[in-house]
Design an enzyme around this catalytic site. Structure first.
Site, PDB file in Angstrom:
ATOM      1  N   PRO A 138       0.842  -1.210   0.000  1.00 26.50           N
ATOM      2  CA  PRO A 138       0.000   0.000   0.000  1.00 26.50           C
ATOM      3  C   PRO A 138       0.875   1.258   0.000  1.00 26.50           C
ATOM      4  O   PRO A 138       2.103   1.162   0.045  1.00 26.50           O
ATOM      5  CB  PRO A 138      -0.738  -0.125   1.328  1.00 26.50           C
ATOM      6  CG  PRO A 138       0.292  -0.719   2.237  1.00 26.50           C
ATOM      7  CD  PRO A 138       1.158  -1.628   1.382  1.00 26.50           C
ATOM      8  N   PRO A 164       5.155  -2.051  -5.482  1.00 29.37           N
ATOM      9  CA  PRO A 164       4.703  -0.887  -4.706  1.00 29.37           C
ATOM     10  C   PRO A 164       3.369  -0.356  -5.230  1.00 29.37           C
ATOM     11  O   PRO A 164       2.968  -0.654  -6.358  1.00 29.37           O
ATOM     12  CB  PRO A 164       5.810   0.147  -4.921  1.00 29.37           C
ATOM     13  CG  PRO A 164       6.974  -0.609  -5.494  1.00 29.37           C
ATOM     14  CD  PRO A 164       6.384  -1.780  -6.218  1.00 29.37           C
ATOM     15  N   VAL A 216      -9.837  -5.087  -2.109  1.00 27.03           N
ATOM     16  CA  VAL A 216      -8.811  -5.708  -2.974  1.00 27.03           C
ATOM     17  C   VAL A 216      -8.299  -6.999  -2.343  1.00 27.03           C
ATOM     18  O   VAL A 216      -8.105  -8.011  -3.025  1.00 27.03           O
ATOM     19  CB  VAL A 216      -7.663  -4.709  -3.258  1.00 27.03           C
ATOM     20  CG1 VAL A 216      -6.532  -5.391  -4.008  1.00 27.03           C
ATOM     21  CG2 VAL A 216      -8.175  -3.517  -4.053  1.00 27.03           C
ATOM     22  N   GLY A 217      -8.101  -6.972  -1.022  1.00 26.34           N
ATOM     23  CA  GLY A 217      -7.612  -8.176  -0.338  1.00 26.34           C
ATOM     24  C   GLY A 217      -8.522  -9.377  -0.575  1.00 26.34           C
ATOM     25  O   GLY A 217      -8.049 -10.499  -0.813  1.00 26.34           O
ATOM     26  N   GLU A 234      -3.281  -8.357   4.901  1.00 26.80           N
ATOM     27  CA  GLU A 234      -3.537  -7.348   5.939  1.00 26.80           C
ATOM     28  C   GLU A 234      -4.452  -6.323   5.298  1.00 26.80           C
ATOM     29  O   GLU A 234      -4.073  -5.715   4.287  1.00 26.80           O
ATOM     30  CB  GLU A 234      -2.233  -6.667   6.372  1.00 26.80           C
ATOM     31  CG  GLU A 234      -1.203  -7.580   6.991  1.00 26.80           C
ATOM     32  CD  GLU A 234      -1.543  -7.991   8.404  1.00 26.80           C
ATOM     33  OE1 GLU A 234      -2.602  -7.563   8.925  1.00 26.80           O
ATOM     34  OE2 GLU A 234      -0.761  -8.747   8.977  1.00 26.80           O
ATOM     35  N   CYS A 268      -3.287   2.200   9.252  1.00 31.12           N
ATOM     36  CA  CYS A 268      -4.392   1.225   9.254  1.00 31.12           C
ATOM     37  C   CYS A 268      -4.952   1.041  10.670  1.00 31.12           C
ATOM     38  O   CYS A 268      -6.119   0.717  10.830  1.00 31.12           O
ATOM     39  CB  CYS A 268      -3.937  -0.101   8.678  1.00 31.12           C
ATOM     40  SG  CYS A 268      -2.457  -0.713   9.466  1.00 31.12           S
TER      41      CYS A 268
HETATM   42  P1  NAD Z   1      -5.473  -0.798  -2.171  1.00 38.15           P
HETATM   43  O1  NAD Z   1      -6.151  -2.049  -1.744  1.00 38.15           O
HETATM   44  O2  NAD Z   1      -6.188   0.114  -3.090  1.00 38.15           O
HETATM   45  O3  NAD Z   1      -4.083  -1.127  -2.895  1.00 38.15           O
HETATM   46  C1  NAD Z   1      -3.105  -1.919  -2.264  1.00 38.15           C
HETATM   47  C2  NAD Z   1      -2.196  -2.524  -3.319  1.00 38.15           C
HETATM   48  O4  NAD Z   1      -2.945  -3.467  -4.094  1.00 38.15           O
HETATM   49  C3  NAD Z   1      -1.619  -1.522  -4.314  1.00 38.15           C
HETATM   50  O5  NAD Z   1      -0.292  -1.878  -4.604  1.00 38.15           O
HETATM   51  C4  NAD Z   1      -2.506  -1.716  -5.542  1.00 38.15           C
HETATM   52  O6  NAD Z   1      -1.869  -1.343  -6.745  1.00 38.15           O
HETATM   53  C5  NAD Z   1      -2.758  -3.211  -5.486  1.00 38.15           C
HETATM   54  N1  NAD Z   1      -3.976  -3.662  -6.180  1.00 38.15           N
HETATM   55  C6  NAD Z   1      -5.125  -2.980  -6.406  1.00 38.15           C
HETATM   56  N2  NAD Z   1      -6.022  -3.783  -7.041  1.00 38.15           N
HETATM   57  C7  NAD Z   1      -5.426  -4.989  -7.213  1.00 38.15           C
HETATM   58  C8  NAD Z   1      -5.843  -6.224  -7.773  1.00 38.15           C
HETATM   59  N3  NAD Z   1      -7.078  -6.383  -8.318  1.00 38.15           N
HETATM   60  N4  NAD Z   1      -4.983  -7.258  -7.771  1.00 38.15           N
HETATM   61  C9  NAD Z   1      -3.746  -7.127  -7.229  1.00 38.15           C
HETATM   62  N5  NAD Z   1      -3.287  -5.984  -6.680  1.00 38.15           N
HETATM   63  C10 NAD Z   1      -4.119  -4.919  -6.663  1.00 38.15           C
HETATM   64  O7  NAD Z   1      -5.039  -0.082  -0.815  1.00 38.15           O
HETATM   65  P2  NAD Z   1      -4.294   1.310  -0.609  1.00 38.15           P
HETATM   66  O8  NAD Z   1      -5.263   2.403  -0.984  1.00 38.15           O
HETATM   67  O9  NAD Z   1      -2.959   1.278  -1.250  1.00 38.15           O
HETATM   68  O10 NAD Z   1      -4.055   1.310   0.967  1.00 38.15           O
HETATM   69  C11 NAD Z   1      -5.012   1.766   1.864  1.00 38.15           C
HETATM   70  C12 NAD Z   1      -5.696   0.609   2.529  1.00 38.15           C
HETATM   71  O11 NAD Z   1      -4.726  -0.265   3.088  1.00 38.15           O
HETATM   72  C13 NAD Z   1      -6.572   1.019   3.684  1.00 38.15           C
HETATM   73  O12 NAD Z   1      -7.788   0.324   3.620  1.00 38.15           O
HETATM   74  C14 NAD Z   1      -5.795   0.583   4.913  1.00 38.15           C
HETATM   75  O13 NAD Z   1      -6.580   0.290   6.041  1.00 38.15           O
HETATM   76  C15 NAD Z   1      -5.103  -0.623   4.406  1.00 38.15           C
HETATM   77  N6  NAD Z   1      -3.900  -0.913   5.191  1.00 38.15           N
HETATM   78  C16 NAD Z   1      -3.927  -2.005   6.007  1.00 38.15           C
HETATM   79  C17 NAD Z   1      -2.833  -2.307   6.781  1.00 38.15           C
HETATM   80  C18 NAD Z   1      -2.823  -3.517   7.680  1.00 38.15           C
HETATM   81  O14 NAD Z   1      -1.748  -3.899   8.128  1.00 38.15           O
HETATM   82  N7  NAD Z   1      -3.946  -4.137   7.949  1.00 38.15           N
HETATM   83  C19 NAD Z   1      -1.701  -1.483   6.718  1.00 38.15           C
HETATM   84  C20 NAD Z   1      -1.719  -0.381   5.870  1.00 38.15           C
HETATM   85  C21 NAD Z   1      -2.828  -0.109   5.092  1.00 38.15           C
END
Ligand code: NAD
Length: 473
Positions: A138, A164, A216-217, A234, A268
């Protein structure tokens, strides 16, 4: 020449500090993904055959190399993410510490000898690396959350390909340039969801380690399930802070300020729901507002800045939308609620009251500098509200009474409970979420085991007839 269905693009990295273009980064293509996977598979052969002590020595050297370039890398991180320089410096230092920690784990954590099932046999549990790990990152802690994956994955003998976020593409390559890792052991692929998905789908990738949003997760978990691919995710948080009436109120306000405004709320585990004892809620809110108005908001590269811009203009727009929805739901804005009129992606520190805890749940993750306050009548109500949420990443509790602190520790259904000290990481303890906040754990020995397969080897001490064999019946 392999035909690539994902074409190269140029991502324009815009600094959230002033909207200025700081770099243009080409993204990977689908054939780049497959080439990187082939290189990682080759490198796995030799890396996994090094002894754990040899790998530990290399990781420890990496920690030293990171510290040597910390200043330059922290500056790049601040420019691309807007986080105050002090927080960026902390992030690089913490990533180095994580490499040190996992060098130690590699030296000490082997398999185990299981208790004997019979007197004539020995059962070994052998830990083996998985192979190639795809790490999808993220933008909020692009280096720290990378280190939580890369250090244990490498320590256990895996090779890694990190992707990244397109919003923070600059600091990780800069950091990696300084590391003396064997060829092919760690690669980076730049790109967005298409490249992330190509990495997840690649049959040569054995595990995906993801940090990001729950939406996304969950997609990644579903894709991994198709091939029974290992994954740890996560995901989002929507965490609570419970403030009880038996603590020093000024210190409680300072703790709340840090839990909310560290990295401008883009943590997060940031406090997103404040449940405050009704007898002190008015005074707490008044003092919190006073301290919020003293926060120095400005250039994150300048000494003395407490809070910089949000990480991107798109994210600032998400905060504008959150505040609009909160207003429609009936929130009273005691402070803030608007973008700051400046060239960067700045947003006012925002304090709201008047919403019930269900309404705050309904509004969803904030991930920014908005603090909603809700009064509670009993400590139990605070715990119940904290638990009544789709996500269960963490909870902060400010309380003096030991009995209540222990009650919260046992009864909160979250991955981390912080009593009287918001948000610190202990690299030796696991981090992760309950419910929709995640699956699996990072950090600690759990975070090392997440990059290994456990193999049971039964050694019979000689080939002798067994009572259950056909010949002996
Ligand atoms: P995001 O889910 O939009 O993106 C995360 C990553 O996934 C990026 O690298 C993105 O390019 C990639 N991605 C997006 N779609 C994908 C797909 N279909 N297949 C594979 N990869 C894909 O999240 P973000 O906006 O980068 O981060 C913010 C979020 O992350 C918030 O919801 C936050 O709570 C969470 N977060 C959680 C933790 C934790 O440890 N639980 C830590 C930090 C951030």
């Amino acid at each position: 020449m392999i035909q690539s269905s994902i074409a190269e693009e140029i991502v324009r990295a815009i600094s959230p500090i002033d909207g200025v273009l700081i770099a243009e980064v080409p993204t990977a293509t689908e054939s780049d993904v497959e080439a990187a996977v082939a290189i990682a598979r080759d490198a796995f052969e030799s890396w996994s055959n090094q002894t754990p002590v040899e790998r530990a020595n290399i990781l420890q050297a990496c920690a030293t190399q990171m510290r040597a370039v910390a200043g330059e890398v922290a500056r790049a991180l601040t420019l691309e993410s807007g986080k105050p320089l002090m927080e960026a410096e902390f992030e690089v230092a913490a990533a180095a510490d994580v490499f040190d920690y996992y060098a130690g784990v590699a030296r000490t954590r082997g398999g185990r000898l299981a208790p004997q099932a019979t007197r004539t046999s020995t059962s070994l549990v052998i830990k083996e690396p998985l192979g190639v790990v795809g790490a999808i990152l993220p933008w909020n802690y692009p280096l720290l959350l990378w280190s939580w994956k890369a250090a244990p994955a490498l320590a256990a003998g895996n090779t890694i390909i990190a992707k990244p976020s397109p919003e923070t593409m600059l600091s990780l390559p800069l950091l990696l340039e300084s590391l003396e890792l064997p060829e092919g052991v760690h690669q980076i692929l730049q790109g967005g969801s298409a490249i992330g998905e190509a990495l997840v789908r690649s049959p040569g990738v054995d595990k995906i380690a993801f940090t990001g949003s729950s939406a996304v997760g969950k997609k990644i978990m579903a894709l991994c399930a198709q091939d029974a691919k290992r994954c740890s995710v996560e995901m989002s948080g929507h965490d609570a802070m419970i403030v009880w009436d038996d603590v020093d109120l000024d210190l409680a306000v300072e703790a709340a300020l840090f839990a909310k405004f560290a990295n401008n709320g883009q943590v997060c585990t940031a406090a997103e729901r404040f449940f405050v004892r009704d007898t002190i809620v008015d005074e707490f809110t008044k003092r919190l507002a006073a301290r919020m108005s003293e926060l120095v908001i400005g250039d994150p590269l300048a000494v003395g800045t407490d809070v910089g811009p949000l990480a991107s203009f798109a994210h600032r727009d998400r905060l504008v939308d959150y505040c609009r929805r909160a207003r429609e739901a009936g929130a009273e804005f005691l402070m803030g609620g608007e973008p700051i009129d400046a060239p960067g992606a700045y947003f006012q520190p925002t304090l709201i009251r008047g919403l019930g805890h269900e309404q705050i749940n309904e509004l969803g993750e904030i991930f920014g500098p908005v603090a909603p306050i809700v009064p509670i009548e009993t400590f139990e109500q605070g715990i119940a509200y904290a638990n009544d949420n789709r996500f269960g990443l963490s909870c902060n509790v400010l309380v003096g009474d030991l009995g209540l602190a222990m009650k919260a520790s046992w009864e909160l259904k979250v991955g981390t409970v912080w009593i009287n000290n918001p948000l610190p990481d202990n690299y030796a303890a696991p981090f992760g979420g309950f419910r929709e906040a995640g699956l699996g754990r990072e950090l600690g020995e759990e975070g090392f085991d997440a990059y290994t397969e456990s193999k049971h080897v039964w050694i019979e001490h000689g080939l002798t007839s067994q009572p259950h064999w056909y010949n002996a019946r």
